[in-house]
Design a protein around this motif. Structure first.
Motif, PDB file in Angstrom:
ATOM      1  N   ASN A  84       3.116  10.913  -6.693  1.00  0.00           N
ATOM      2  CA  ASN A  84       4.022   9.744  -6.888  1.00  0.00           C
ATOM      3  C   ASN A  84       3.541   8.522  -6.335  1.00  0.00           C
ATOM      4  OD1 ASN A  84       6.921  11.878  -5.907  1.00  0.00           O
ATOM      5  ND2 ASN A  84       6.190  11.260  -7.778  1.00  0.00           N
ATOM      6  N   ALA A  85       2.556   8.500  -5.299  1.00  0.00           N
ATOM      7  CA  ALA A  85       1.944   7.414  -4.993  1.00  0.00           C
ATOM      8  C   ALA A  85       0.944   6.579  -5.966  1.00  0.00           C
ATOM      9  CB  ALA A  85       1.273   7.334  -3.501  1.00  0.00           C
ATOM     10  N   LEU A  89       4.231  -1.221   3.354  1.00  0.00           N
ATOM     11  CA  LEU A  89       3.803   0.188   3.327  1.00  0.00           C
ATOM     12  C   LEU A  89       5.138   0.769   2.334  1.00  0.00           C
ATOM     13  CD1 LEU A  89       2.768   3.024   4.043  1.00  0.00           C
ATOM     14  CD2 LEU A  89       4.131   2.896   6.077  1.00  0.00           C
ATOM     15  N   GLU A  90       4.616   1.605   1.343  1.00  0.00           N
ATOM     16  CA  GLU A  90       5.366   2.166   0.583  1.00  0.00           C
ATOM     17  C   GLU A  90       5.238   3.848   0.762  1.00  0.00           C
ATOM     18  OE1 GLU A  90       7.616   1.323  -1.623  1.00  0.00           O
ATOM     19  OE2 GLU A  90       7.633  -0.806  -1.149  1.00  0.00           O
ATOM     20  N   GLN A  91       6.050   4.599   1.187  1.00  0.00           N
ATOM     21  CA  GLN A  91       5.957   5.767   1.514  1.00  0.00           C
ATOM     22  C   GLN A  91       6.650   6.777   0.242  1.00  0.00           C
ATOM     23  OE1 GLN A  91       6.340   7.487   5.512  1.00  0.00           O
ATOM     24  NE2 GLN A  91       6.949   5.316   6.061  1.00  0.00           N
ATOM     25  N   ILE A 107       0.846  -1.200  -0.029  1.00  0.00           N
ATOM     26  CA  ILE A 107      -0.066   0.104   0.019  1.00  0.00           C
ATOM     27  C   ILE A 107       0.871   1.167   0.056  1.00  0.00           C
ATOM     28  CG2 ILE A 107      -1.743   1.298   1.038  1.00  0.00           C
ATOM     29  CD1 ILE A 107      -2.559  -1.365   2.443  1.00  0.00           C
ATOM     30  N   GLY A 108       0.569   2.288  -0.934  1.00  0.00           N
ATOM     31  CA  GLY A 108       1.428   3.420  -0.946  1.00  0.00           C
ATOM     32  C   GLY A 108       0.421   4.510  -0.612  1.00  0.00           C
ATOM     33  N   THR A 109       1.219   5.445   0.070  1.00  0.00           N
ATOM     34  CA  THR A 109       0.709   6.898   0.439  1.00  0.00           C
ATOM     35  C   THR A 109       1.836   7.999   0.556  1.00  0.00           C
ATOM     36  OG1 THR A 109      -0.709   7.790   2.035  1.00  0.00           O
ATOM     37  CG2 THR A 109       1.175   6.636   3.088  1.00  0.00           C
TER      38      THR A 109
END
Length: 250
Positions: A166-167, A158-160, A137-139
């Motif tokens: 960008n997300a 988690l993808e920051q 999951i990106g944010t």
């Protein structure tokens, strides 16, 4: 002129000097920070900044009779810039959180927001929030969505990313399974640039109050609250909600 006369002159001038400095401080141009890549809250249209947050602050500033200028920044840099007094105000869909209240002051809430998730429109495995478990999951870094994913999505990766754009690009490229972020922004995206590209996961994840951020102890807080109360009473805040979201969500 002897030393005693010089001292008396200096003491007499001191109150005027303090008053002069106070007047200059009250008239100084306010530096307002915002993540301006976040329509419909704050974004650049031609040579001007516009959006819901910009309109709300502009009404407040008019009521305060204060000049201001926008300082665009990445979201994660906004609160530190308030703490170091590089900003006077942050208007950037800032959720009111206890840990933030320890380091900055907030106005009264002016908007009720929340978090939702979106997935690619061709995703066949995620239909409800429960299906997000174990997914990538990106944010946007520094946002409340980061804590929500850590605390509520079991076994998620988690993808920051530096910003929400960008997300969303990472989602479209297949590097993530979903994006969790602020409900109004993702709904706006799903109905504009992301139409037929993303699907909103229902129901929404959680709701939060949004406030304007100020330096700790800032006298602007009480003054801004008076303006917000007037905007609620005379319908201006409701009108801005209708303008940008099509419904009265405050």
């Amino acid at each position: 002129m002897n030393r005693r006369q010089l001292l008396q002159l200096g003491l007499a001038a001191a109150p005027a000097l303090v008053l002069s400095r106070a007047v200059r401080a009250a008239d100084a141009e306010l530096v307002v920070g915002s993540n301006v890549g976040a329509p419909p809250f704050a974004f650049k249209q031609g040579d001007i900044y516009t959006g819901f947050d910009v309109d709300v602050w502009n009404e407040i500033a008019k009521g305060l009779n204060r000049k201001w200028r926008m300082q665009p920044m990445e979201f994660g840099a906004l609160i530190p810039a308030l703490q170091t007094r590089n900003l006077d105000v942050v208007v950037s869909q800032l959720f009111i959180k206890p840990e933030r209240q320890q380091v900055i002051d907030f106005s009264d809430p002016y908007y009720r927001s929340g978090l939702i998730a979106v997935v690619r429109s061709n995703n066949t495995t995620i239909h409800t929030p429960a299906d997000l478990a174990g997914k990538t999951i990106g944010t946007e870094t520094g946002t409340i969505a980061v804590d929500y994913i850590k605390d509520h999505i079991k076994d998620a990766t988690l993808e920051q990313l530096p910003n929400i754009n960008n997300a969303l690009l990472a989602l479209q490229a297949g590097r993530t399974d979903a994006v969790i972020y602020d409900k109004p922004l993702l709904l706006y995206y799903a109905n504009t640039a992301g139409k037929n590209k993303v699907r909103v996961v229902q129901p929404p994840l959680e709701g939060r109050d949004v406030g304007i951020g100020f330096q700790k102890g800032s006298p602007l807080v009480a003054a801004a609250n008076l303006q917000l109360a007037a905007m609620k009473a005379d319908g201006r805040l409701k009108a801005l909600n209708l303008k940008w979201f099509g419904e009265a969500t405050s």
